[in-house]
Design an enzyme around this catalytic site. Structure first.
Site, short mmCIF file in Angstrom:
data_model
loop_
_atom_site.label_atom_id
_atom_site.label_comp_id
_atom_site.label_asym_id
_atom_site.label_seq_id
_atom_site.Cartn_x
_atom_site.Cartn_y
_atom_site.Cartn_z
N SER A 74 1.11 4.95 0.09
CA SER A 74 1.32 3.71 0.86
C SER A 74 1.41 2.45 0.03
O SER A 74 1.71 1.38 0.58
CB SER A 74 0.23 3.55 1.92
OG SER A 74 0.50 4.40 3.02
N SER A 128 -1.64 0.42 7.32
CA SER A 128 -0.89 1.52 6.70
C SER A 128 -0.25 2.42 7.74
O SER A 128 -0.41 3.65 7.71
CB SER A 128 -1.79 2.33 5.76
OG SER A 128 -1.55 2.02 4.42
N THR A 219 -3.55 -0.62 -0.47
CA THR A 219 -4.09 0.70 -0.78
C THR A 219 -3.00 1.75 -0.60
O THR A 219 -1.95 1.50 -0.01
CB THR A 219 -5.25 1.05 0.16
OG1 THR A 219 -4.78 0.94 1.52
CG2 THR A 219 -6.44 0.12 -0.05
#
Length: 276
Positions: A74, A128, A219
């Site tokens: 991601s 995400s 992240t």
């Protein structure tokens, strides 16, 4: 804030890190969650961590691994978002984003925020939302996606494993060192995109702002072919001393325990370096 005047060091495989660098990773329990009494995890054998300014590598752990290309997972939402903004697939930060549920059926374990209702880009980025970004990649198309990755010189630029999944343990690979290079180009507007697109992306990437600094980050994480889990944390910090880029990744046997280590490791390194 600390002023960084340390000369650049080139760390070679097998050489011991300087004591001053090692001291950055004598991490304390102060940076852990309030209900977690364990000490902050350290970046060791299956981990690499890079902190750099525009002119210097300030901290480097495991240089062999930092040069190893791995799936971005991601963290690819950074270029994916920028491409969608630059092409007008996403016209503004309020635009509702969703996905075709016949192509991407809701899976057990998905966070409800991914599928209950359309979300704007910031929410999709920060949560995400994988199916939203798979849809964005599909809407961008093969030719334009490839052209942008070539222009960005992003990792190995290989999208051959599938337009809507090449960054999810697919053909696209990038190293921590290459993440730093990409972030520098992004920050300085060197990616040949519309400045407004870049400004919107930076708004989306902002995850923390204090009187002393602004932290922009993403992240990433997923399963590798080996069965191990890979976690990423990449981004940059603006403070009164300038801008500092960071990239770290680590592997672990179990997914969530591995993912939980990313932020504590990176934040402690940035704190010990006087960057945040």
């Amino acid at each position: 804030m600390a002023c960084f005047s340390t000369p650049m060091h080139k760390y070679l495989p097998g050489l011991m890190l300087l004591p001053i660098v090692l001291s950055l990773f004598s991490l304390s329990a102060a940076a852990t969650e309030p209900d977690n009494q364990e000490t902050t995890p350290e970046c060791r054998d299956d981990c690499t961590l890079v902190i750099a300014s525009d002119t210097q590598v300030l901290t480097l752990i495991n240089p062999k691994r930092s040069a190893t290309a791995l799936s971005p997972f991601s963290t690819f939402k950074i270029p994916n978002s920028l491409i969608a903004l630059d092409l007008g697939v996403i016209k503004n930060l309020q635009q509702p984003l969703s996905f075709d549920k016949s192509d991407y059926p809701v899976q057990p374990g998905w966070p409800k925020i991914w599928y209950e209702k359309p979300v704007d880009l910031r929410i999709a980025f920060q949560s995400s939302a994988v199916p939203v970004y798979r849809q964005l990649a599909t809407d961008i198309g093969v030719a334009k996606m490839q052209a942008y990755l070539d222009k960005f010189n992003y990792g190995n630029k290989d999208i051959s494993s599938g337009l809507d999944s090449f960054w999810l343990n697919g053909s696209l690979k990038i190293s921590a060192d290459e993440q730093i290079v990409f972030l520098k180009s992004l920050y300085h507007g060197e990616l040949a995109v519309n400045p407004d697109s870049l400004a919107k992306l930076k708004q989306v990437m902002l995850v923390e702002q204090t009187p002393d600094y602004r932290l922009y980050a993403k992240t990433g994480g997923g399963k590798l072919d080996s069965g191990k889990s890979l976690g990423w944390y990449v981004g940059y910090v603006e403070n009164s001393d300038g801008v500092f880029y960071f990239a770290m990744n680590l592997e672990g046997e179990k997914f969530w325990p591995t993912m939980k280590k990313r932020l504590p490791i990176m934040r402690s390194a940035l704190q010990q370096a006087g960057i945040i």
